[in-house]
Motif scaffolding. Structure first.
Motif, PDB file in Angstrom:
ATOM      1  N   LYS A 147       0.831  -1.207   0.000  1.00 31.39           N
ATOM      2  CA  LYS A 147       0.000   0.000   0.000  1.00 31.39           C
ATOM      3  C   LYS A 147       0.861   1.250   0.000  1.00 31.39           C
ATOM      4  CE  LYS A 147      -3.926  -2.248   2.158  1.00 31.39           C
ATOM      5  NZ  LYS A 147      -5.100  -2.070   3.004  1.00 31.39           N
ATOM      6  N   LYS A 148       0.335   2.336  -0.525  1.00 32.68           N
ATOM      7  CA  LYS A 148       1.095   3.584  -0.645  1.00 32.68           C
ATOM      8  C   LYS A 148       1.020   4.381   0.660  1.00 32.68           C
ATOM      9  CE  LYS A 148       0.851   3.809  -5.635  1.00 32.68           C
ATOM     10  NZ  LYS A 148       0.521   4.571  -6.841  1.00 32.68           N
ATOM     11  N   VAL A 149       1.606   3.771   1.689  1.00 33.67           N
ATOM     12  CA  VAL A 149       1.605   4.376   3.019  1.00 33.67           C
ATOM     13  C   VAL A 149       2.995   4.235   3.620  1.00 33.67           C
ATOM     14  CG1 VAL A 149      -0.851   3.908   3.429  1.00 33.67           C
ATOM     15  CG2 VAL A 149       0.863   2.203   4.118  1.00 33.67           C
ATOM     16  N   ALA A 150       3.207   4.955   4.714  1.00 35.52           N
ATOM     17  CA  ALA A 150       4.419   4.825   5.526  1.00 35.52           C
ATOM     18  C   ALA A 150       3.967   4.672   6.975  1.00 35.52           C
ATOM     19  CB  ALA A 150       5.295   6.057   5.364  1.00 35.52           C
ATOM     20  N   THR A 151       4.809   4.044   7.800  1.00 37.55           N
ATOM     21  CA  THR A 151       4.422   3.850   9.196  1.00 37.55           C
ATOM     22  C   THR A 151       5.180   4.845  10.078  1.00 37.55           C
ATOM     23  OG1 THR A 151       6.095   2.098   9.443  1.00 37.55           O
ATOM     24  CG2 THR A 151       3.857   1.426   8.876  1.00 37.55           C
ATOM     25  N   PRO A 152       4.462   5.572  10.944  1.00 39.32           N
ATOM     26  CA  PRO A 152       5.108   6.581  11.795  1.00 39.32           C
ATOM     27  C   PRO A 152       5.858   5.961  12.968  1.00 39.32           C
ATOM     28  CG  PRO A 152       2.781   6.449  12.310  1.00 39.32           C
ATOM     29  CD  PRO A 152       3.010   5.510  11.157  1.00 39.32           C
ATOM     30  N   VAL A 153       6.441   6.819  13.761  1.00 40.93           N
ATOM     31  CA  VAL A 153       7.213   6.393  14.924  1.00 40.93           C
ATOM     32  C   VAL A 153       6.384   5.474  15.830  1.00 40.93           C
ATOM     33  CG1 VAL A 153       6.571   8.456  16.270  1.00 40.93           C
ATOM     34  CG2 VAL A 153       8.660   7.211  16.845  1.00 40.93           C
ATOM     35  N   ASP A 154       7.008   4.406  16.294  1.00 43.55           N
ATOM     36  CA  ASP A 154       6.396   3.459  17.234  1.00 43.55           C
ATOM     37  C   ASP A 154       5.144   2.784  16.686  1.00 43.55           C
ATOM     38  OD1 ASP A 154       8.383   3.949  19.095  1.00 43.55           O
ATOM     39  OD2 ASP A 154       7.246   5.495  20.144  1.00 43.55           O
ATOM     40  N   TRP A 155       4.948   2.821  15.371  1.00 41.93           N
ATOM     41  CA  TRP A 155       3.772   2.174  14.775  1.00 41.93           C
ATOM     42  C   TRP A 155       3.750   0.687  15.092  1.00 41.93           C
ATOM     43  CZ3 TRP A 155       3.571  -1.920  11.378  1.00 41.93           C
ATOM     44  CH2 TRP A 155       2.323  -2.187  10.794  1.00 41.93           C
ATOM     45  N   LYS A 156       2.530   0.172  15.259  1.00 46.57           N
ATOM     46  CA  LYS A 156       2.330  -1.265  15.362  1.00 46.57           C
ATOM     47  C   LYS A 156       1.049  -1.620  14.622  1.00 46.57           C
ATOM     48  CE  LYS A 156       0.279  -0.878  20.002  1.00 46.57           C
ATOM     49  NZ  LYS A 156       0.229   0.607  19.968  1.00 46.57           N
ATOM     50  N   PRO A 157       0.893  -2.885  14.207  1.00 47.39           N
ATOM     51  CA  PRO A 157      -0.286  -3.261  13.423  1.00 47.39           C
ATOM     52  C   PRO A 157      -1.588  -2.827  14.100  1.00 47.39           C
ATOM     53  CG  PRO A 157       1.285  -5.055  13.421  1.00 47.39           C
ATOM     54  CD  PRO A 157       1.823  -4.020  14.374  1.00 47.39           C
ATOM     55  N   GLY A 158      -2.480  -2.235  13.310  1.00 48.45           N
ATOM     56  CA  GLY A 158      -3.747  -1.718  13.829  1.00 48.45           C
ATOM     57  C   GLY A 158      -3.738  -0.219  14.004  1.00 48.45           C
ATOM     58  N   ASP A 159      -2.535   0.362  14.140  1.00 42.97           N
ATOM     59  CA  ASP A 159      -2.432   1.815  14.278  1.00 42.97           C
ATOM     60  C   ASP A 159      -2.665   2.495  12.926  1.00 42.97           C
ATOM     61  OD1 ASP A 159      -1.725   1.379  16.891  1.00 42.97           O
ATOM     62  OD2 ASP A 159       0.386   1.944  16.652  1.00 42.97           O
TER      63      ASP A 159
END
Length: 222
Positions: A172-184
């Protein structure tokens, strides 16, 4: 340093392991892979790491990730050490180690992959392997590398977290922010226009206001 960077095809080396001779790309097949190195067999920190990796190996399997370790001793030593590793957690005593260990007693592979730690040496003054982690995608390209010194044990929960991020952001065309975890919530990548983001993310996109007035902090549910 290794002679390859993120996005490069990972070397398709041949090696002796506790399950016989392998060629890395054939071993991985169409799976994701994680290769993690260890300074030496029968050492304290390495034993705790391998025991943790074995205990949570089903979590890697759930994610379609094949695990393979490397240490600078022989296959025979690896097999003997594996019994200690599996006995570290009482519930796994007597069970086989759920992933192979590469034998690199001549340090040829460690040298090729940039794994040697110049500050940690064996009794003969030869550098030991650092604690490297390489995550390899199904396309056989390097997706992530983490390098710890020999004296610092790694965090396998963090490794699972970054694999979750790598697998999500590959699709997917997304990025995960600091401290991200699945569901966030995740972040919309800057190259997408607001119209493209609205079309791609039917759950909606929210924007955090900042003093600059720039609308770059955009969040959505994956």
């Amino acid at each position: 340093m290794p002679g390859f960077l993120l996005g490069d095809v990972f070397p398709n080396f041949e090696a002796e392991t506790t399950i016989g001779k392998i060629k890395l790309h054939d071993f991985l097949g169409n799976s994701w892979g994680v290769l993690f190195s260890h300074p030496k067999d029968f050492t304290p920190v390495c034993t705790t790491e391998l025991a943790c990796a074995a205990k949570i190996s089903d979590e890697f399997k759930k994610r379609g990730v094949k695990m393979i370790a490397l240490s600078i001793d022989s296959v025979e030593d690896h097999r003997s050490w594996s019994e200690d590793v599996m006995a570290f957690n009482s519930e796994t005593t007597g069970s086989p180690l759920p992933f192979p260990i590469i034998a690199d007693d001549k340090r040829e592979l460690s040298l090729q992959l940039g794994m040697l730690d110049p500050d940690e040496k064996d009794k003969d003054g030869v550098p030991l392997t650092a604690r490297c982690v390489f995550v390899i995608g199904p396309d056989k390209r390097l997706k992530l590398s983490i390098l710890y010194p020999a004296t610092t044990g790694r965090n396998f929960n963090e490794l699972l977290r970054v694999i979750d991020s790598l697998q999500l952001t590959a699709q997917k065309k997304v990025a995960t922010p600091v401290d991200w975890k699945p569901g966030d919530k995740v972040m919309v990548i800057p190259s997408l226009s607001d119209a493209e983001a609205a079309a791609l993310f039917p759950s909606g996109v929210t924007t955090k206001e900042v003093p600059s007035g720039k609308k770059y902090l955009r969040y959505t549910q994956p």
